[in-house]
Design an enzyme around this catalytic site. Sequence first.
Site, PDB file in Angstrom:
ATOM      1  N   TRP A 166      59.975 -42.344  39.186  1.00  0.00           N
ATOM      2  CA  TRP A 166      58.944 -41.674  38.383  1.00  0.00           C
ATOM      3  C   TRP A 166      58.252 -42.694  37.465  1.00  0.00           C
ATOM      4  O   TRP A 166      57.060 -42.604  37.195  1.00  0.00           O
ATOM      5  CB  TRP A 166      59.593 -40.567  37.531  1.00  0.00           C
ATOM      6  CG  TRP A 166      58.667 -39.927  36.543  1.00  0.00           C
ATOM      7  CD1 TRP A 166      57.851 -38.859  36.767  1.00  0.00           C
ATOM      8  CD2 TRP A 166      58.460 -40.305  35.177  1.00  0.00           C
ATOM      9  NE1 TRP A 166      57.148 -38.547  35.633  1.00  0.00           N
ATOM     10  CE2 TRP A 166      57.498 -39.427  34.641  1.00  0.00           C
ATOM     11  CE3 TRP A 166      58.971 -41.300  34.357  1.00  0.00           C
ATOM     12  CZ2 TRP A 166      57.054 -39.505  33.326  1.00  0.00           C
ATOM     13  CZ3 TRP A 166      58.531 -41.393  33.050  1.00  0.00           C
ATOM     14  CH2 TRP A 166      57.586 -40.500  32.552  1.00  0.00           C
ATOM     15  N   HIS A 167      59.038 -43.703  37.019  1.00  0.00           N
ATOM     16  CA  HIS A 167      58.466 -44.689  36.111  1.00  0.00           C
ATOM     17  C   HIS A 167      57.439 -45.580  36.788  1.00  0.00           C
ATOM     18  O   HIS A 167      56.558 -46.120  36.134  1.00  0.00           O
ATOM     19  CB  HIS A 167      59.574 -45.564  35.501  1.00  0.00           C
ATOM     20  CG  HIS A 167      60.343 -44.862  34.439  1.00  0.00           C
ATOM     21  ND1 HIS A 167      61.394 -44.026  34.732  1.00  0.00           N
ATOM     22  CD2 HIS A 167      60.214 -44.855  33.091  1.00  0.00           C
ATOM     23  CE1 HIS A 167      61.880 -43.529  33.594  1.00  0.00           C
ATOM     24  NE2 HIS A 167      61.174 -44.005  32.588  1.00  0.00           N
ATOM     25  N   GLY A 168      57.572 -45.763  38.071  1.00  0.00           N
ATOM     26  CA  GLY A 168      56.601 -46.601  38.752  1.00  0.00           C
ATOM     27  C   GLY A 168      56.919 -46.672  40.225  1.00  0.00           C
ATOM     28  O   GLY A 168      58.073 -46.560  40.629  1.00  0.00           O
TER      29      GLY A 168
END
Lengths: 412, 486
Positions: free
Chosen positions: B321-323
């Site tokens: 989700w962060h990247g």
Amino acid sequence: MIDSPPAKSPRITDSATVWTVACLIMVNVILNLTPIHFDNLAYPYKAWSWWCMNDLHKSDHSFNVALLGSSLVVTANSGCDATFLNRTVNLTKHHRASYLDYALTSKFGGDYRTFNLAAPGQMVSDAYLSLKAMLSMGKRPEALVYCVGPRDFIDATLSSPSETELIGYLARIVSVAEVADDLYVEPFARLNWWLRQSIPCYGRSADFQIVTTNTVNQVLARLAPRPDGGKPYALPDRRRILPDFNKAETLPEISLVHPIDPASLSFADNSGEYIERYGNPTGSLYQTERKFFDRITDLCEQEDIKLVVVNMPLMAANKELLPAAFLTAYVSDLEKSCTKSGALFLDFSNAKDFTQSDFQDPVHLNGIGGRKLYDRVVESIRSNTAFAAKVAVIGASSKRRTSLAGQAQIAH
Amino acid sequence: MLFNSLQYLVFLPAVLVLYWIAPRKLRATLLLIASYIFYMSWKPEYGLLIIGLTLGNFFLVPLIATARTPKAKKLRLSLVVAANLIVLGVFKYAQFSLDVAHDVTKLLHISWREPTLSIILPLGISFFVFEFIHYAVEVYRGKPTVKSVIDLSLFAAFFPTQIAGPIKRYTDFVPQLKVLERFSWQNVDDGIWLILLGLFKKLIIADNLAIVVQAGYANVSDFSGLDLWLITYAFAFQIFYDFAGYTDIARGSALLFGFKVPINFNLPYLAANVSDFWHRWHISLSTWLRDYLYIPLGGSRGGRVLNYRNLMLTMALGGLWHGAAMHFLIWGAYQGLLLIAHREYSRILNAIKISRTLLSSDIYHVVSVILTFHLVCVGWVLFRADDMRSATKILRRLVVDAPKEIFNFDWSHLYTLQIREPLVFPMLSVIILALLLAQPLVAWASTKNSYKNPPLLVRVACMTALVCLLLAFSTNSSPNFIYFQF
């Protein structure tokens, strides 16, 4: 939709925010009234204009000629001087135009001392502030040679003149209030400038940072000096490890220009850079820079400075990147402004005697081209009898002053 | 528009004044318009994305509630969630998926020309998509739908939390729109205090540490193992103060309008184990992952193996989700492994009936905090490094070289001491130590009433000092908040 039950809200007089605003006003008023001395010539890092202005400030000489312009004249002058003086020239210290002085003296006699205010990336607005800075230091030149090219008026990568690196420093030395409308075109740039003027805490942030850095560095030098035997940290390391730190800093060791060896002249095509730069030749920036050009001619007229405007030679490859109609209008505009203010306008943009061997790229003259340029400038001044007479007077009066000062020194 | 920009300094007071002078009925609409202006000041066309998603969820989510059978309800929920995830996937993971597919087929000796998609990630998409999914799931679980399109739009677009959270719950936010707060100087004071504190964390702490971190992680071979530990600690504090600073500004800005949004951090580096860390770090995300991923996957039901699978999946997807990059996925998986290891460790401790006196001793707690901090720091290497290759390189230096340097310690090993400018380099050890000590100090102080409710004079002095510091010492070009990229 209903309101929440009344919160137990303190009165305005109990609000920390209101009192903080009051305190901030008080702090800034006190800062305004307290005569704290800040060195306006100092800056967190030493950029081109820092070296130039500090050199001018410290110099005991009087300069009767000033030279203005962008990298167009910086490359031409530095290569020309290094070759003429036959030594490596350090551009952080060499702010003269030795060959120009020599050429003027040879042609008109007398004594000419030129201070070179030219700087890479100098837009016309920067040039105007540089001249104002020179005047504000009480070092009024009697003549000014201003070498310009279309690139000094247009730069599609800038949205307003205040975005150049030079402005940041020059705005510390001279008041920009009278030209703020033109310098800070973007509303937020204008607001930022206004805040800097109005809030000393903010406006003087560079000074606070300089003082803090110096103090901490002194403490560190005593308490935690650089450990011996460690891996050395030199300029190339800094450029590699911290590429964005003080990017515009100019350091002596990387500002050396060597005498030209005609056998090893090089030529590079920089058209890519100029295709981007010339993206919007007739945009608002051009109009603004034109205003600054008029300000320079007006200022020279007002201060009785003999102004010579040189429209620099460019190779066809560069001129072709601009619309022909723009170039014609541009030359005509400059000529009109010069005529109006009594300045001498020399247009070398189509001069046939500048060939590729005089250039290091389609825009910048090399040292050989620089020498040719100065010869042509001096020759053109001489061929204008009225202007030549004025220039000759400048040299002669300077020589007289120098000899009088010399006699006074001997008598003393 | 960035919180640390002059634009925001003009935008916020302007909206604030308009909000409080506007009739009560128009306030939510005004705030919504302001929020769209805020969003569209970056890329106007992406305004359509957030508006489209809002309208889609506004009309589709009530269909979940009206479904007649549980099966139909579930199907409709799946479709709504899938629609939201597809939007997120297209904008955020399309290129990554192509890269992975390309790499996998390459291993199978199938060659094809991988297209390059020039998709610019819409700001805040990961945050508002998660808010919509939460809305859909809660409606599925029986919570009421939002009847007003303005309310739902504002829930997603509310400008203080629009770009990087905290991830709100509509059950907390929407009721605040129904019972609008009255103007209160207390809220103004608390809001301004949070904004100043947030700016201080971002501009003075995080931005300065960012210089060292950028230099260190981009030039690993120039620095010693010990330097890299210091730089990794610096990143631990950079990301914390950057994100906590953002959250403070968001919460402070919301409070000026009388809205309360959840906290995101609770002194995470004082966590005594990784599970505790995730209760203190990015709380709004970790609780979202727990409620809408971990529990739906089965949570701790179904035995140890399934539980660990769920933990691992939740954390790995949380990492992604962060990247959209492999190192984020591996960072998430690493967190999953740590959580599993912690559960196993606790189980073993319980099994061998280790003395409770030892486990509750201060020394055990301090050692646990230090160990947890270092485990988290190792994770940050995976998070911050540009790719897995550089992460591995840094980890090797930290684990292999640094111990040797400690045994043969010499100050000259610290290259950060050779660099004298910017000052953050030679001062790094002192700064890190100060930041480490600040954590327990704040924890201790926050139990004191005088810290929570300081006298007016102290508060005014602190606020004035903060403003002066910010004006005098912020850098001219502050980098974006780290979490803006997610």
